[in-house]
Design a protein around this motif. Structure first.
Motif, PDB file in Angstrom:
ATOM      1  N   LEU A 284       0.622  -1.382  -0.051  1.00 10.61           N
ATOM      2  CA  LEU A 284      -0.138   0.077  -0.050  1.00 10.61           C
ATOM      3  C   LEU A 284       0.788   1.296  -0.103  1.00 10.61           C
ATOM      4  O   LEU A 284       1.847   1.222   0.725  1.00 10.61           O
ATOM      5  CB  LEU A 284      -0.856  -0.124   1.256  1.00 10.61           C
ATOM      6  CG  LEU A 284      -1.935   1.161   1.380  1.00 10.61           C
ATOM      7  CD1 LEU A 284      -3.144   0.584   2.223  1.00 10.61           C
ATOM      8  CD2 LEU A 284      -1.190   2.128   2.289  1.00 10.61           C
ATOM      9  N   LEU A 285       0.525   2.268  -1.019  1.00 12.54           N
ATOM     10  CA  LEU A 285       1.298   3.451  -0.980  1.00 12.54           C
ATOM     11  C   LEU A 285       0.511   4.517  -0.468  1.00 12.54           C
ATOM     12  O   LEU A 285      -0.407   4.821  -1.245  1.00 12.54           O
ATOM     13  CB  LEU A 285       1.745   3.846  -2.466  1.00 12.54           C
ATOM     14  CG  LEU A 285       2.413   4.975  -2.626  1.00 12.54           C
ATOM     15  CD1 LEU A 285       3.612   5.173  -1.911  1.00 12.54           C
ATOM     16  CD2 LEU A 285       2.823   5.198  -4.286  1.00 12.54           C
ATOM     17  N   PRO A 286       0.733   5.137   0.598  1.00 12.20           N
ATOM     18  CA  PRO A 286      -0.237   6.234   1.190  1.00 12.20           C
ATOM     19  C   PRO A 286      -0.062   7.390   0.217  1.00 12.20           C
ATOM     20  O   PRO A 286       0.969   7.460  -0.125  1.00 12.20           O
ATOM     21  CB  PRO A 286       0.275   6.389   2.495  1.00 12.20           C
ATOM     22  CG  PRO A 286       1.014   5.288   3.007  1.00 12.20           C
ATOM     23  CD  PRO A 286       1.638   4.765   1.584  1.00 12.20           C
ATOM     24  N   VAL A 287      -1.048   8.031  -0.229  1.00 15.88           N
ATOM     25  CA  VAL A 287      -1.184   9.114  -1.275  1.00 15.88           C
ATOM     26  C   VAL A 287      -1.472  10.336  -0.398  1.00 15.88           C
ATOM     27  O   VAL A 287      -2.388  10.563   0.279  1.00 15.88           O
ATOM     28  CB  VAL A 287      -2.373   9.027  -2.148  1.00 15.88           C
ATOM     29  CG1 VAL A 287      -2.362  10.014  -2.981  1.00 15.88           C
ATOM     30  CG2 VAL A 287      -2.216   7.775  -3.075  1.00 15.88           C
ATOM     31  N   THR A 288      -0.325  11.006  -0.344  1.00 15.47           N
ATOM     32  CA  THR A 288      -0.184  12.335   0.521  1.00 15.47           C
ATOM     33  C   THR A 288      -0.134  13.454  -0.323  1.00 15.47           C
ATOM     34  O   THR A 288       0.157  13.286  -1.555  1.00 15.47           O
ATOM     35  CB  THR A 288       0.925  12.310   1.201  1.00 15.47           C
ATOM     36  OG1 THR A 288       2.206  12.107   0.528  1.00 15.47           O
ATOM     37  CG2 THR A 288       1.104  11.071   2.371  1.00 15.47           C
ATOM     38  N   TRP A 289      -0.405  14.771   0.159  1.00 17.35           N
ATOM     39  CA  TRP A 289      -0.020  15.914  -0.577  1.00 17.35           C
ATOM     40  C   TRP A 289       1.347  15.986  -1.244  1.00 17.35           C
ATOM     41  O   TRP A 289       1.446  16.395  -2.271  1.00 17.35           O
ATOM     42  CB  TRP A 289      -0.153  17.150   0.416  1.00 17.35           C
ATOM     43  CG  TRP A 289      -0.359  18.422  -0.087  1.00 17.35           C
ATOM     44  CD1 TRP A 289      -1.353  19.150  -0.304  1.00 17.35           C
ATOM     45  CD2 TRP A 289       0.749  19.316  -0.701  1.00 17.35           C
ATOM     46  NE1 TRP A 289      -1.199  20.342  -0.874  1.00 17.35           N
ATOM     47  CE2 TRP A 289       0.287  20.610  -0.986  1.00 17.35           C
ATOM     48  CE3 TRP A 289       2.137  19.125  -0.309  1.00 17.35           C
ATOM     49  CZ2 TRP A 289       1.022  21.377  -1.351  1.00 17.35           C
ATOM     50  CZ3 TRP A 289       2.972  20.272  -0.771  1.00 17.35           C
ATOM     51  CH2 TRP A 289       2.338  21.313  -1.403  1.00 17.35           C
ATOM     52  N   GLN A 290       2.197  15.604  -0.411  1.00 11.92           N
ATOM     53  CA  GLN A 290       3.742  15.590  -0.873  1.00 11.92           C
ATOM     54  C   GLN A 290       4.048  14.541  -2.006  1.00 11.92           C
ATOM     55  O   GLN A 290       4.737  15.142  -2.909  1.00 11.92           O
ATOM     56  CB  GLN A 290       4.591  15.222   0.475  1.00 11.92           C
ATOM     57  CG  GLN A 290       4.725  16.229   1.342  1.00 11.92           C
ATOM     58  CD  GLN A 290       3.362  15.919   2.444  1.00 11.92           C
ATOM     59  OE1 GLN A 290       2.895  15.049   2.261  1.00 11.92           O
ATOM     60  NE2 GLN A 290       3.834  16.737   3.572  1.00 11.92           N
ATOM     61  N   LEU A 291       3.228  13.400  -1.927  1.00 13.96           N
ATOM     62  CA  LEU A 291       3.574  12.351  -2.878  1.00 13.96           C
ATOM     63  C   LEU A 291       2.738  12.955  -4.326  1.00 13.96           C
ATOM     64  O   LEU A 291       3.412  12.849  -5.404  1.00 13.96           O
ATOM     65  CB  LEU A 291       2.830  10.987  -2.622  1.00 13.96           C
ATOM     66  CG  LEU A 291       3.133   9.749  -3.781  1.00 13.96           C
ATOM     67  CD1 LEU A 291       4.312   9.540  -3.977  1.00 13.96           C
ATOM     68  CD2 LEU A 291       1.941   8.644  -3.502  1.00 13.96           C
TER      69      LEU A 291
ATOM     70  N   LEU B  51      -8.381  13.123  -9.086  1.00 13.74           N
ATOM     71  CA  LEU B  51      -7.362  12.705  -9.995  1.00 13.74           C
ATOM     72  C   LEU B  51      -7.136  13.501 -11.130  1.00 13.74           C
ATOM     73  O   LEU B  51      -7.915  13.381 -12.313  1.00 13.74           O
ATOM     74  CB  LEU B  51      -7.798  11.044 -10.448  1.00 13.74           C
ATOM     75  CG  LEU B  51      -8.204  10.225  -8.854  1.00 13.74           C
ATOM     76  CD1 LEU B  51      -8.767   8.900  -9.741  1.00 13.74           C
ATOM     77  CD2 LEU B  51      -7.038  10.206  -8.133  1.00 13.74           C
ATOM     78  N   SER B  52      -6.172  14.158 -11.108  1.00 14.73           N
ATOM     79  CA  SER B  52      -5.821  15.091 -12.255  1.00 14.73           C
ATOM     80  C   SER B  52      -5.222  14.363 -13.480  1.00 14.73           C
ATOM     81  O   SER B  52      -4.801  12.921 -13.330  1.00 14.73           O
ATOM     82  CB  SER B  52      -4.599  16.037 -11.748  1.00 14.73           C
ATOM     83  OG  SER B  52      -3.368  15.299 -11.599  1.00 14.73           O
ATOM     84  N   ALA B  53      -5.039  14.885 -14.803  1.00 13.10           N
ATOM     85  CA  ALA B  53      -4.388  14.134 -15.934  1.00 13.10           C
ATOM     86  C   ALA B  53      -3.238  13.518 -15.590  1.00 13.10           C
ATOM     87  O   ALA B  53      -2.674  12.570 -15.903  1.00 13.10           O
ATOM     88  CB  ALA B  53      -4.853  15.003 -17.095  1.00 13.10           C
ATOM     89  N   GLU B  54      -2.520  14.594 -14.731  1.00 12.99           N
ATOM     90  CA  GLU B  54      -1.074  14.136 -14.567  1.00 12.99           C
ATOM     91  C   GLU B  54      -0.941  13.027 -13.620  1.00 12.99           C
ATOM     92  O   GLU B  54      -0.070  11.988 -13.924  1.00 12.99           O
ATOM     93  CB  GLU B  54      -0.288  15.347 -14.101  1.00 12.99           C
ATOM     94  CG  GLU B  54       0.011  16.390 -15.084  1.00 12.99           C
ATOM     95  CD  GLU B  54      -1.260  17.348 -14.832  1.00 12.99           C
ATOM     96  OE1 GLU B  54      -1.352  18.338 -15.803  1.00 12.99           O
ATOM     97  OE2 GLU B  54      -2.283  17.147 -14.039  1.00 12.99           O
TER      98      GLU B  54
ATOM     99  N   LEU C 294       4.741  13.485  -8.069  1.00 12.13           N
ATOM    100  CA  LEU C 294       4.403  12.884  -9.010  1.00 12.13           C
ATOM    101  C   LEU C 294       3.903  13.663 -10.207  1.00 12.13           C
ATOM    102  O   LEU C 294       4.187  13.408 -11.154  1.00 12.13           O
ATOM    103  CB  LEU C 294       3.235  11.740  -8.774  1.00 12.13           C
ATOM    104  CG  LEU C 294       3.669  10.626  -8.241  1.00 12.13           C
ATOM    105  CD1 LEU C 294       2.396   9.666  -7.755  1.00 12.13           C
ATOM    106  CD2 LEU C 294       4.456   9.755  -8.771  1.00 12.13           C
ATOM    107  N   THR C 295       3.275  14.747 -10.017  1.00 11.00           N
ATOM    108  CA  THR C 295       2.457  15.719 -10.908  1.00 11.00           C
ATOM    109  C   THR C 295       3.015  17.038 -10.897  1.00 11.00           C
ATOM    110  O   THR C 295       2.685  17.707 -12.071  1.00 11.00           O
ATOM    111  CB  THR C 295       0.853  15.988 -10.602  1.00 11.00           C
ATOM    112  OG1 THR C 295       1.049  16.652  -9.220  1.00 11.00           O
ATOM    113  CG2 THR C 295       0.162  14.517 -10.077  1.00 11.00           C
ATOM    114  N   GLY C 296       3.902  17.638 -10.263  1.00 10.61           N
ATOM    115  CA  GLY C 296       4.510  18.886 -10.182  1.00 10.61           C
ATOM    116  C   GLY C 296       3.585  19.966  -9.761  1.00 10.61           C
ATOM    117  O   GLY C 296       3.759  21.029  -9.757  1.00 10.61           O
ATOM    118  N   THR C 297       2.592  19.547  -9.419  1.00  9.80           N
ATOM    119  CA  THR C 297       1.272  20.504  -8.779  1.00  9.80           C
ATOM    120  C   THR C 297       0.910  20.013  -7.391  1.00  9.80           C
ATOM    121  O   THR C 297       0.720  18.919  -7.431  1.00  9.80           O
ATOM    122  CB  THR C 297       0.353  20.897 -10.032  1.00  9.80           C
ATOM    123  OG1 THR C 297      -0.464  19.666 -10.050  1.00  9.80           O
ATOM    124  CG2 THR C 297       0.995  21.703 -11.102  1.00  9.80           C
ATOM    125  N   PRO C 298       0.321  20.909  -6.725  1.00  9.15           N
ATOM    126  CA  PRO C 298      -0.440  20.470  -5.618  1.00  9.15           C
ATOM    127  C   PRO C 298      -1.689  19.651  -5.852  1.00  9.15           C
ATOM    128  O   PRO C 298      -2.269  20.088  -6.849  1.00  9.15           O
ATOM    129  CB  PRO C 298      -0.703  22.039  -4.594  1.00  9.15           C
ATOM    130  CG  PRO C 298       0.213  22.945  -5.267  1.00  9.15           C
ATOM    131  CD  PRO C 298       0.591  22.382  -6.668  1.00  9.15           C
TER     132      PRO C 298
END
Length: 185
Positions: free
Chosen positions: A36-43, A69-72, A47-51
């Protein structure tokens, strides 16, 4: 008692390979070779380059996730799914009410879902996270459902899973503690 989770679940080797270069990826070990990979603000930022962006309305069937879920981000999940299926799962419960949602990517595309449920009046196998885990290949076992079989119940929050992963624990950790305690009694 509350439960809150925002995470990616997949084969542990797949997640280790895809996240080895990421500074904000922390994997929590699950049963049956999953992680399991916790999805945090920082992650999400990494991954996307944006908050990350979060929905202002309550999730529902039309918009099942709190995290937008952004396009990135979707592109990253689709890319990782070239190596095998992966699921994005969310759950948020407090005081006996709440919701869960899940979606599965495989072969570079959304393959299942997204599914959402806040009523939980259907059979447990039809609940979104259980359905997604079956799509990933979770096998039945001694636990009540795939959610418990893989060990998603051992931590109660995304933050708990971060700590779990940082400590290098497995989903069997709490079971092992209980067995030790029972042996001493």
């Amino acid at each position: 008692m509350s439960y809150q989770l925002s995470a990616i679940v997949a084969d542990a080797d797949l997640l280790r390979e895809e996240t080895r270069e990421l500074d904000h990826a922390v994997l929590g070990g699950l049963r049956q070779g999953f992680a399991l990979l916790p999805v945090t603000w920082q992650l999400v930022q990494e991954l996307t380059g944006t908050p990350p962006d979060y929905a202002t309305d309550e999730p529902g069937p039309e918009h099942p996730f709190t995290l937008i879920l952004s396009a990135e981000l979707t592109e990253a999940l689709a890319g990782w799914s070239q190596r095998g299926p992966l699921a994005y799962v969310e759950a948020d419960f407090a005081g006996g009410t709440g919701h869960q949602a899940a979606a599965v990517w495989l072969g570079g595309a959304l393959a299942w879902g997204p599914r959402f449920d806040a009523a939980f009046d259907g059979p447990r196998p039809d609940w979104p996270i259980n359905g997604a885990l079956v799509e990933l290949g979770a096998e039945p076992g001694r636990w009540i459902d795939p959610f418990a079989e893989l060990g998603l119940h051992v931590e109660r929050s995304t933050e708990g899973w971060l700590n779990h992963g940082r400590r290098g624990l497995s989903a069997d950790y709490w079971d092992e503690l209980a067995e030790e305690w029972e042996a001493r009694q």
